[in-house]
Enzyme design. Structure first.
Site, PDB file in Angstrom:
ATOM      1  N   ALA A  38       0.833  -1.212   0.000  1.00  0.00           N
ATOM      2  CA  ALA A  38       0.000   0.000   0.000  1.00  0.00           C
ATOM      3  C   ALA A  38       0.861   1.253   0.000  1.00  0.00           C
ATOM      4  CB  ALA A  38      -0.935  -0.006   1.205  1.00  0.00           C
ATOM      5  N   SER A  86      26.955 -20.541 -26.133  1.00  0.00           N
ATOM      6  CA  SER A  86      26.432 -21.575 -25.248  1.00  0.00           C
ATOM      7  C   SER A  86      27.582 -22.109 -24.393  1.00  0.00           C
ATOM      8  CB  SER A  86      25.811 -22.703 -26.065  1.00  0.00           C
ATOM      9  OG  SER A  86      24.781 -22.222 -26.893  1.00  0.00           O
ATOM     10  N   LYS A 126      23.101 -22.224 -12.263  1.00  0.00           N
ATOM     11  CA  LYS A 126      22.625 -22.175 -13.654  1.00  0.00           C
ATOM     12  C   LYS A 126      21.110 -21.984 -13.625  1.00  0.00           C
ATOM     13  CE  LYS A 126      22.979 -24.424 -18.135  1.00  0.00           C
ATOM     14  NZ  LYS A 126      21.568 -24.237 -18.499  1.00  0.00           N
ATOM     15  N   GLU A 183      19.915 -13.569 -17.148  1.00  0.00           N
ATOM     16  CA  GLU A 183      18.791 -14.496 -17.280  1.00  0.00           C
ATOM     17  C   GLU A 183      17.513 -13.850 -16.763  1.00  0.00           C
ATOM     18  OE1 GLU A 183      18.465 -18.816 -18.337  1.00  0.00           O
ATOM     19  OE2 GLU A 183      20.063 -17.323 -18.437  1.00  0.00           O
ATOM     20  N   CYS A 439      -6.594 -58.835 -23.289  1.00  0.00           N
ATOM     21  CA  CYS A 439      -6.770 -57.381 -23.293  1.00  0.00           C
ATOM     22  C   CYS A 439      -7.810 -56.978 -22.254  1.00  0.00           C
ATOM     23  CB  CYS A 439      -7.211 -56.924 -24.677  1.00  0.00           C
ATOM     24  SG  CYS A 439      -7.609 -55.156 -24.754  1.00  0.00           S
TER      25      CYS A 439
END
Length: 700
Positions: A38, A86, A126, A183, A439
């Site tokens: 608030a 990478s 990571k 990230e 089955c």
């Protein structure tokens, strides 16, 4: 307005902006707010009121400007000044030790490490989010881009500006140009709240925090991004200009006429991160530390592994970087990854629970799959009650028994599987699994073909389970695309024995459909219209709809193109089928066996009697995309995947369902998932919808 009033307004606005940004940092970065929501809202309202009264004092860096701009037509392309590379991956101790040995040997040979010394590393978490590059010029945020293919990413500046943990203006001491790498992610708590809100509004819920973060950041409407609880952590840098001193290959002297700023801390990676934090950038420093040698790296990995479940965000491993920047320069790069850094991945998340029972499911092709019924357990971000056991051989190999306490893993973060039992906790009354001989759906015999691991029901279309799944498959978007023929209606049609084969679908009439549960006159009319439209599918779609084992959408299209009509396909020998590009022995044998069955030929003839006449596939032709394979992932702004596929095929290209080194391009839309990640790992170029259209030369 008097000069005194203007000066007082400017002074209060400046004070409010500083105070609000301090609270943003405490809340979004340090996770330690010192005022209530608030009170924060009151400060923001006061600033907005002052800026409305004095619009000439509004600046792009004001906290009020984070609410999001008007929607974008598309995300433009940004070429990275310094490539976003990478990292190489390690999955076990041996790979980590091999990395440390390569680093040690190289640095000793270069004279940077003594014969008895070990390398010092900087260890980080990571984070499981989306890699981003932020470009600051003279301390102001000017541009933000995704990693993309490492050379070129997508311009997400408007969306990045809405993230409150990212400073729009750096603190004193910023260089003329600074490219920050980091990230964007979403905390688990925020993710759960977002999904709850999405569900309450009848909107799509996200699979996991990374999926939510990626989808939020790639919105074309920044106002949507502004409502998403995204966060950012810096972990590196790219281009830097305008600093006194530094590495000659990356940093330069201040431009003539500009003031000199503080000297770059060029001795270590850790010092660079501290410098970024001093500029006001959020750095995830809580768990970072320096370690020496392979033993130090493995100790860090183990310690973080124990903390992983308690972290507020998802991680999928840890990262090791040689700390000394001169040593990094000597180690250099290989292919698309630095030699001085390594990502050490954790196994898929696991948990233990009780295996209550093992039941079997009957698939569309009759495959009998054992399924573990579990005591509910929270693993990999979801509550799991069922998990695959793959087949009978796997159950025997793992020695899994009913009543065991088992380890459950979300394999690939998608499909839960039982890893194995905890033998120390096996109860005396644990029972071995016995494969059923009949089955459970139709009572037909179950057979296990020689050389195969999967047992199968021999009931074929006689088996309601196979019939239901076959019909749902045939009605799917990639097959006959019969909208309205969903699971609930198919259940009723099969259970009432109204449909025994695919051909029976085309005999359905609106008046009878209207009497089925959850169907009305309008729904029935719409479904019949969809069925009529499906009387002229392409040959490839019809072949795919038949549900032939091993025959996917792409293979069906290739076979249809090669033979031209259904009769030629049905009468083809295995040798002739092998002449189709990318069709191997297993596929050829499967197609030949399917049409050698009289009842399958009867279905094709029945379809003809119902007025189903497939349209020949357009022959593959040379074009601007000839020889190129595309993979589509995510949701595009305007085109559907079918639209994109149609255009690619028309230009001579191919569309595949999986990413490999042979993939020419991955076309990524909103909420792109693992295929986009795989593309980045393999260095496959990534396009958005506009990039694809540009490649195709279309303007629609």
């Amino acid at each position: 307005m008097s000069a005194d009033k203007a000066s007082a307004a400017q002074e209060e606005i400046d004070r409010l902006r500083v105070e609000i940004e301090q609270h943003n940092y405490r809340y979004y970065v340090e996770d330690a707010p010192v005022i209530s929501d608030a009170d924060y809202d009151a400060l923001m309202r006061r600033l907005m009121a002052l800026e409305a009264e004095h619009p000439e004092l509004v600046t792009p860096e004001s906290p009020t400007q984070r609410v999001g701009a008007t929607p974008l037509a598309a995300l433009g392309a940004v070429r990275h000044a310094v490539p976003m590379l990478s990292l190489g991956n390690a999955f076990d101790e041996d790979e980590v030790r091999a990395f440390d040995k390569r680093v040690t040997d190289t640095l000793r040979a270069a004279g940077l490490l003594g014969p008895a010394s070990q390398p010092d590393y900087f260890c980080e978490l990571k984070l499981d989010g989306l890699a981003i590059s932020l470009r600051y010029e003279n301390g102001k945020l000017m541009q933000a881009a995704t990693r993309g293919d490492g050379q070129t990413g997508e311009d997400v500046t408007a969306n990045i500006r809405t993230i409150r943990s990212i400073p729009l203006q750096l603190k004193q001491g910023a260089p003329r140009v600074l490219e920050v790498r980091g990230e964007v992610l979403m905390n688990r708590r925020d993710f759960e709240r977002l999904n709850q809100a999405q569900a309450e509004h009848g909107e799509k819920v996200f699979v996991n925090p990374r999926n939510a973060a990626a989808g939020s950041l790639r919105q074309l409407d920044p106002r949507i991004t502004a409502r998403r609880p995204l966060r950012f952590f810096a972990y590196g840098w790219g281009e830097v200009h305008g600093l006194s001193g530094g590495q000659a290959d990356r940093f330069d002297e201040p431009a003539p006429g500009t003031r000199e700023v503080s000297t770059l801390p060029r001795e270590s990676h850790g010092a660079m991160l501290e410098w970024l934090a001093q500029l006001g950038l959020p750095v995830n420093a809580q768990h970072n530390l320096r370690a020496t040698g392979a033993d130090g790296l493995l100790a860090f990995y183990a310690r973080v592994g124990k903390l992983r479940a308690t972290l507020p965000y998802d991680i999928d491993g840890v990262v090791y970087k040689v700390d000394a920047l001169p040593a990094q320069k000597v180690l250099g790069f290989v292919a698309r990854a630095p030699r001085f850094a390594l990502a050490h991945k954790y196994p898929a998340e696991e948990a233990t629970t009780a295996l209550v029972d093992i039941e079997v499911q009957v698939g569309r092709t009759g495959a009998i799959t054992p399924v573990a019924r579990l005591q509910p357990v929270f693993v990999g971000g979801v509550t799991v009650t069922n998990a695959t056991l793959h087949n009978e051989d796997e159950i025997r190999r793992k020695d899994v028994r009913i009543g065991d306490t088992v380890i459950v893993r979300r394999a690939g973060d998608v499909i839960p599987e039982v890893v194995g039992p905890i033998l120390e906790k096996r109860p005396a009354d644990a029972r071995e699994f016995r494969m059923v001989t009949a089955c459970p759906v139709c009572g037909s015999a179950i057979e296990r073909p020689e050389g195969e691991a999967i047992a199968r029901c021999t009931g074929g279309l006689f088996c309601a389970a196979q019939r239901k799944q076959t019909l749902l498959h045939a009605a799917g978007r990639k097959a006959l695309d019969i909208e309205g023929l969903g699971e609930k209606l198919v259940d009723q049609l099969v259970e009432r024995d109204r449909i025994k084969s695919l051909a029976d679908v085309y005999s359905l009439r609106a008046e009878e459909l209207a009497a089925y549960e959850r169907m009305g006159t309008k729904s029935a009319d719409n479904l019949v219209a969809a069925i009529d439209k499906a009387r002229t599918p392409t040959l490839g779609r019809l072949l795919f709809a038949l549900g032939i084992r091993h025959v996917g959408e792409s293979t069906a299209r290739d076979v249809a193109r090669h033979f031209g009509d259904m009769d030629a396909i049905m009468n083809a020998t295995e040798e002739q089928l092998l002449e189709v590009p990318d069709v191997g022995p297993a596929v050829a044998a499967s197609i030949h066996r399917f049409f050698a069955e009289p009842h399958n030929r009867d279905i094709v003839e029945a379809l003809k009697r119902q007025g189903v006449h497939p349209v020949a596939e357009a022959a593959a032709r040379s074009g601007r995309l000839a020889g190129k394979t595309f993979v589509l992932t995510g949701t595009m702004p305007k085109w559907t995947r079918d639209d994109a596929t149609r255009h690619i095929l028309a230009a001579g290209g191919k569309v595949s369902g999986s990413v490999s080194k042979k993939t020419a391009y991955v076309v990524a839309g909103e909420e792109a998932g693992s295929k986009l990640v795989k593309a980045r790992e393999l260095g496959v170029p990534v396009l958005d919808e506009d990039g694809l259209k540009q490649l195709l030369g279309v303007t629609e």
